[in-house]
Write a protein that holds these residues in place. Sequence first.
Motif, PDB file in Angstrom:
ATOM      1  N   ASP A   3      16.799  12.850   7.364  1.00  0.00           N
ATOM      2  CA  ASP A   3      18.224  13.155   7.521  1.00  0.00           C
ATOM      3  C   ASP A   3      18.825  13.827   6.281  1.00  0.00           C
ATOM      4  N   GLY A   4      17.997  14.093   5.262  1.00  0.00           N
ATOM      5  CA  GLY A   4      18.481  14.826   4.101  1.00  0.00           C
ATOM      6  C   GLY A   4      19.419  14.044   3.202  1.00  0.00           C
ATOM      7  N   HIS A   5      19.169  12.747   3.024  1.00  0.00           N
ATOM      8  CA  HIS A   5      19.994  11.933   2.125  1.00  0.00           C
ATOM      9  C   HIS A   5      19.804  12.424   0.694  1.00  0.00           C
ATOM     10  N   PRO A   6      20.889  12.660  -0.041  1.00  0.00           N
ATOM     11  CA  PRO A   6      20.759  13.267  -1.377  1.00  0.00           C
ATOM     12  C   PRO A   6      20.051  12.404  -2.413  1.00  0.00           C
ATOM     13  N   ASP A   7      19.948  11.097  -2.185  1.00  0.00           N
ATOM     14  CA  ASP A   7      19.355  10.211  -3.192  1.00  0.00           C
ATOM     15  C   ASP A   7      17.903   9.858  -2.894  1.00  0.00           C
ATOM     16  N   HIS A   8      17.284  10.548  -1.947  1.00  0.00           N
ATOM     17  CA  HIS A   8      15.916  10.212  -1.567  1.00  0.00           C
ATOM     18  C   HIS A   8      14.977  11.381  -1.836  1.00  0.00           C
ATOM     19  N   PRO A   9      13.681  11.090  -1.974  1.00  0.00           N
ATOM     20  CA  PRO A   9      12.705  12.151  -2.270  1.00  0.00           C
ATOM     21  C   PRO A   9      12.753  13.277  -1.250  1.00  0.00           C
ATOM     22  N   ARG A  10      12.362  14.475  -1.707  1.00  0.00           N
ATOM     23  CA  ARG A  10      12.397  15.655  -0.844  1.00  0.00           C
ATOM     24  C   ARG A  10      11.066  15.902  -0.142  1.00  0.00           C
ATOM     25  N   GLN A  16      16.187  18.333  -6.180  1.00  0.00           N
ATOM     26  CA  GLN A  16      15.622  17.002  -6.283  1.00  0.00           C
ATOM     27  C   GLN A  16      16.742  16.023  -6.576  1.00  0.00           C
ATOM     28  N   PRO A  17      16.595  14.763  -6.190  1.00  0.00           N
ATOM     29  CA  PRO A  17      17.641  13.784  -6.493  1.00  0.00           C
ATOM     30  C   PRO A  17      17.926  13.719  -7.990  1.00  0.00           C
ATOM     31  N   GLU A  18      19.203  13.613  -8.337  1.00  0.00           N
ATOM     32  CA  GLU A  18      19.570  13.466  -9.741  1.00  0.00           C
ATOM     33  C   GLU A  18      19.133  12.081 -10.213  1.00  0.00           C
ATOM     34  N   ALA A  19      18.386  12.061 -11.307  1.00  0.00           N
ATOM     35  CA  ALA A  19      17.749  10.807 -11.741  1.00  0.00           C
ATOM     36  C   ALA A  19      18.761   9.698 -11.981  1.00  0.00           C
ATOM     37  N   ASP A  20      19.935  10.022 -12.522  1.00  0.00           N
ATOM     38  CA  ASP A  20      20.898   8.970 -12.844  1.00  0.00           C
ATOM     39  C   ASP A  20      21.713   8.539 -11.634  1.00  0.00           C
ATOM     40  N   ARG A  21      21.496   9.190 -10.482  1.00  0.00           N
ATOM     41  CA  ARG A  21      22.222   8.805  -9.283  1.00  0.00           C
ATOM     42  C   ARG A  21      21.336   8.056  -8.297  1.00  0.00           C
ATOM     43  N   VAL A  22      20.020   8.049  -8.522  1.00  0.00           N
ATOM     44  CA  VAL A  22      19.095   7.489  -7.545  1.00  0.00           C
ATOM     45  C   VAL A  22      19.172   5.964  -7.557  1.00  0.00           C
ATOM     46  N   ALA A  24       0.839  -1.204   0.000  1.00  0.00           N
ATOM     47  CA  ALA A  24       0.000   0.000   0.000  1.00  0.00           C
ATOM     48  C   ALA A  24       0.870   1.248   0.000  1.00  0.00           C
ATOM     49  N   PRO A  25       0.437   2.314  -0.678  1.00  0.00           N
ATOM     50  CA  PRO A  25       1.292   3.507  -0.798  1.00  0.00           C
ATOM     51  C   PRO A  25       1.610   4.170   0.530  1.00  0.00           C
ATOM     52  N   GLU A  26       0.791   3.982   1.563  1.00  0.00           N
ATOM     53  CA  GLU A  26       1.062   4.589   2.865  1.00  0.00           C
ATOM     54  C   GLU A  26       1.787   3.635   3.816  1.00  0.00           C
ATOM     55  N   CYS A  27       2.325   2.546   3.273  1.00  0.00           N
ATOM     56  CA  CYS A  27       3.139   1.624   4.061  1.00  0.00           C
ATOM     57  C   CYS A  27       4.596   1.874   3.681  1.00  0.00           C
ATOM     58  N   TYR A  28       5.365   2.446   4.585  1.00  0.00           N
ATOM     59  CA  TYR A  28       6.697   2.962   4.259  1.00  0.00           C
ATOM     60  C   TYR A  28       7.800   2.128   4.916  1.00  0.00           C
ATOM     61  N   GLY A  29       8.944   2.131   4.277  1.00  0.00           N
ATOM     62  CA  GLY A  29      10.136   1.571   4.883  1.00  0.00           C
ATOM     63  C   GLY A  29      10.740   2.557   5.866  1.00  0.00           C
ATOM     64  N   GLY A  30      11.090   2.076   7.039  1.00  0.00           N
ATOM     65  CA  GLY A  30      11.684   2.951   8.028  1.00  0.00           C
ATOM     66  C   GLY A  30      12.986   3.570   7.553  1.00  0.00           C
ATOM     67  N   ALA A  31      13.805   2.792   6.827  1.00  0.00           N
ATOM     68  CA  ALA A  31      15.078   3.322   6.333  1.00  0.00           C
ATOM     69  C   ALA A  31      14.850   4.473   5.355  1.00  0.00           C
ATOM     70  N   ASP A  32      13.804   4.354   4.536  1.00  0.00           N
ATOM     71  CA  ASP A  32      13.487   5.442   3.606  1.00  0.00           C
ATOM     72  C   ASP A  32      13.089   6.704   4.360  1.00  0.00           C
ATOM     73  N   PHE A  33      12.281   6.551   5.418  1.00  0.00           N
ATOM     74  CA  PHE A  33      11.840   7.709   6.191  1.00  0.00           C
ATOM     75  C   PHE A  33      13.016   8.375   6.899  1.00  0.00           C
ATOM     76  N   VAL A  34      13.890   7.570   7.476  1.00  0.00           N
ATOM     77  CA  VAL A  34      15.079   8.118   8.138  1.00  0.00           C
ATOM     78  C   VAL A  34      15.944   8.871   7.124  1.00  0.00           C
ATOM     79  N   SER A  35      16.116   8.302   5.941  1.00  0.00           N
ATOM     80  CA  SER A  35      16.910   8.977   4.906  1.00  0.00           C
ATOM     81  C   SER A  35      16.271  10.303   4.508  1.00  0.00           C
ATOM     82  N   TRP A  36      14.921  10.337   4.484  1.00  0.00           N
ATOM     83  CA  TRP A  36      14.239  11.600   4.151  1.00  0.00           C
ATOM     84  C   TRP A  36      14.515  12.656   5.213  1.00  0.00           C
TER      85      TRP A  36
END
Length: 504
Positions: free
Chosen positions: A136-143, A482-488, A122-134
């Motif tokens: 924490d400002g990880h450059p390869d993750h959505p803004r 936004q993350p660079e598409a070729d680096r994501v 489901a779209p509202e079921c998220y990975g914790g690592a993805d949320f932490v990366s968001w």
Amino acid sequence: MTTPTTPTPRPFSVAVIGAGPAGIYASDILVKSGLDVSIDLFERLPAPYGLVRYGVAPDHPRIKQIIVALYKILQRGDIRLIGNVEVGRDVSVAELHEHYDALIFATGADTDAPLDIPGVEAPECYGGADFVSWYDGHPDHPRTWDLSATEVAVIGVGNVALDISRVLAKHPADLMTTEIPENVAEVLREAPTTDVHVFGRRGPAQVKFTPLELRELGKQPGVDVLVDEEDFEYDEGSQAALAASNQQRQVVKALEGYAMQEPEDLTAPHRIHIHLFQAPTEVLTDEAGHVTGLRTERTRLTGDGSVVGTGEFRDWPVQAVYRAVGYAGSPVEGLPFDRERHVLPNEGGRVIAEDGQPLAGVYATGWIRRGPVGLIGSTKSDAQETVANLVADARAGLLHATAQEDSQVGHDALVALLEERGVPYTTWEGWELLDAYERELGSAWGEVEGGRGPRERVKVVAREAMTAVSRSTEVPDDLIGQPEADRVPHRVAHRLQDNVESAT
């Protein structure tokens, strides 16, 4: 007559891939091993420190003091940092083999461990690592992030689950003394979340919280922590676990303290509920596929500390689910990979090929070697064993780069290859420029509208901006981007595409 001279043997040239704690400690131990060695430390991001920079909640600066120790190691100058270089994209494992006598992979665990229950797509079921990366400002993750849920479920009883719960429940103004990026702060300010429910399938003697993290959870202004008195059961295995661990006894004491609070004292607008003996069985969705709840099964102890289901189910009304059941490592192109354990197969840090034999000159350390368990002490122990085996192999004459000439081995030859390909690599000196730039942004925070005084730093998020600062080129006005598409990485590309489609 001139007497012929014997060429001086060159140092062993070693590439360490991954500039988090595991890679930095391995490099430091190798420098001090007595082996004549030259080390290049590769990092796929423009900044070092790995999960210490991108996996620790921004309101835990004390934990980030680990960076001080790592900084002192790299500042010496006997380990060369080469950032913004991704193995498998910018340079291959085979090419590293050509230029180095040995490779140590310390790429960590940066994705979410799977949770195999219905509804997790489901779209509202998220990975914790993805949320932490968001956050924490990880450059390869959505803004951006959808924080429209008022009630949230967090699955897992480790410190990452506590970090996620705390960030979701905390008043955003209390985060503005941290290094949290502004785009994250903007989303958190508008979040309507009132209740966060944390679920663990076993009991208080088995949770993986640390005492300090758990105690701090209840010290946040405007947040109550609730635990049900019925969730305190102990079998023989639980009693043995408590007898063996003072830390676990402190955890249980903190949980019992939350359970003993008087109901009339629980008046905060935000609440974190910790539910034990509840095993998630299904993410509930509506006809459109959106999350409406989480179904759990009550469990009971079996005597040895493990649990079984009781057949008693309960549905919890939530509009978002976060999976914090652990991290997992990612494959490295050109190397074998254990897809069940999500690690590089190895024996004592020596990476093992499919035929069961060690790959000459290839080693692993940290979470990519043993999985995402243990703290800094375990990471150092890993590095010591891996480096000891590397040194033994070197002295046995088993380490050799595949280049035909020594002039093609080592730092200069590899840098020349990167420059030929136009890879905008960064260096330690570049990181010091970026570090100073972020600190300057933090010190100026109190001067801008809405600022609450200086902060230690404000993170630059966009890879393009990080690289520009590090390489002293023109810095873009937008430091978030936004993350660079070729680096994501592929693992987050689908989420970026979902964001694009929802925006259009």
